[in-house]
Design an enzyme around this catalytic site. Sequence first.
Site, short mmCIF file in Angstrom:
data_model
loop_
_atom_site.label_atom_id
_atom_site.label_comp_id
_atom_site.label_asym_id
_atom_site.label_seq_id
_atom_site.Cartn_x
_atom_site.Cartn_y
_atom_site.Cartn_z
N SER A 154 0.81 -1.20 0.00
CA SER A 154 0.00 0.00 0.00
C SER A 154 0.86 1.26 0.00
CB SER A 154 -0.95 -0.03 1.20
OG SER A 154 -2.01 0.85 0.99
N ASP A 329 -8.67 -6.45 -4.86
CA ASP A 329 -8.48 -5.15 -4.25
C ASP A 329 -9.14 -4.08 -5.11
OD1 ASP A 329 -7.62 -3.00 -2.78
OD2 ASP A 329 -5.55 -3.12 -3.47
N HIS A 359 -6.49 -6.26 -0.93
CA HIS A 359 -5.45 -5.24 -0.73
C HIS A 359 -4.32 -5.77 0.14
CE1 HIS A 359 -4.03 -1.12 -0.84
NE2 HIS A 359 -3.91 -1.11 0.48
#
Length: 393
Positions: A154, A329, A359
């Site tokens: 991320s 995701d 994710h």
Amino acid sequence: MAWLLSRVAAAALYLVLVLTVTTSTSPAAAQRFPARARPTRSGYLNVTSTNSLYFAFYEATDPVTTPPTAAPLLLGPYLLNSTALSRNRKRWNRRFGVIFIDNPLGSGFSAPASEADIPRDEPTIAAHLLAALQSFMALDGRFRARPLFLTGESYAGKYIPAATKHILDANDRLPVDQRVNLQGIGIGNGMTHPIAQVTVHADQAYFAGLINAKQKATVEAMQNRTVSLVRAGNWTGARKERNGIISFLPRVTGVATSFNYSRERPYPTRPLLDFLNSDEAKAALGARRDVAWVRCSKADIMRSAKRDVEAVLARNGTARVLLFQGVFDLHSAPAGRRLAGYVQRSGALANVVIVGAGHMAAGDNRPAAQAMIEGWVLQTGPFAGAGARSSTS
Ligand SMILES: *[C@@H]1O[C@H](CO)[C@@H](O)[C@H](O)[C@H]1NC(C)=O
Ligand SMILES: *[C@@H]1O[C@H](CO)[C@@H](O)[C@H](O)[C@H]1NC(C)=O
Ligand SMILES: *[C@@H]1O[C@H](CO)[C@@H](O)[C@H](O)[C@H]1NC(C)=O
Ligand SMILES: *[C@@H]1O[C@H](CO)[C@@H](O)[C@H](O)[C@H]1NC(C)=O
Ligand SMILES: *[C@@H]1O[C@H](CO)[C@@H](O)[C@H](O)[C@H]1NC(C)=O
Ligand SMILES: *[C@@H]1O[C@H](CO)[C@@H](O)[C@H](O)[C@H]1NC(C)=O
């Protein structure tokens, strides 16, 4: 290339560091935090005269060669369910030592000496990470020689490329015995180049059958506004507009969480927060008792780190780059793919799509993530003969 899960003939071993805990724990705490879950070493790594970053190091549990030859910074070896820790059979510290560093300052257990010390820019965050790594290397003379791989997911898609460029540039100036043996970086579902990533939401959701044509046009309009704001360098506005997309999709589709559109319920975050902030966990992890474990949110999430990735690749294989995505995701996924697992490679760059994951891909599909990281670091299976220098010694 299609990528199937199979046994990886591992040829290297990882290194991890844990902290020795002398604090006595109650029987209940011992159950919640089994002795085996404790880091090999942990504590704080100085980054400036007044600030330090929290770290936990887990040595490889099942190394296949001696001496240890590889040391990625990776996902944790234990799993937390609603009440207790249980062993993660698909841990990343099987073959490798894993170092966790709460970075940037102000996140996790890394409390700043003062609020003003929290870094707001990538160069400072990168300098802190290098300083922390140097402090880590100083703990044990054998650490420095082990190949190091930086991994994260991320937001790490931004600071890992920036830190890597910083470290490789520093290596050029440092004497040999002070260099960091950085050999590659792995980024999961990273927000590395938002302007490209923010323009696939509409297609991804539409071709997955989650939204209709009218909703697709709405999302496209939001994407276009986000892109304009990014182009104008309005990071706050861009982040707000993108958050609008991220909240619009679950609202109109009814999915439980945008992090994994196949999940029936949102990810539980409360148990993690409560657990990490318990005195037992802090004692076992070697974290300061007066520091609350916190998540932090960065204002510059929409700023691109593409040029840093390009700068790393331009070094002709000094460090390899692995990008991996969970297909489910909605934040930063590949568009419109329904794959069982795919690897694409070009020189030192590898791109992996992980099936059955969102994710938090490395946590969602742990068998695939473990096979991926072991194969990539050791250059076996679909990663055999990758462009950069060998990771085995
Ligand atoms: C880290 O910084 C603290 C506070 O300045 C200092 O007491 C300590 O000696 C430093 N540790 C190392 C290993 O340099
Ligand atoms: C959580 O893990 C502990 C330890 O492995 C186990 O005893 C317990 O049943 C698990 N609880 C849930 C809800 O899965
Ligand atoms: C978004 O931008 C693209 C590219 O400029 C354009 O083709 C499209 O019509 C725009 N869509 C909306 C809904 O504004
Ligand atoms: C940034 O974008 C937001 C949202 O569109 C807007 O309200 C704000 O005025 C913009 N800021 C600047 C400095 O242009
Ligand atoms: C990498 O290789 C290219 C093509 O051979 C060359 O132009 C470039 O200067 C090299 N870069 C570095 C940093 O060695
Ligand atoms: C994410 O979605 C996939 C596909 O349904 C599912 O198999 C997986 O368990 C989900 N991950 C998590 C962590 O719930």
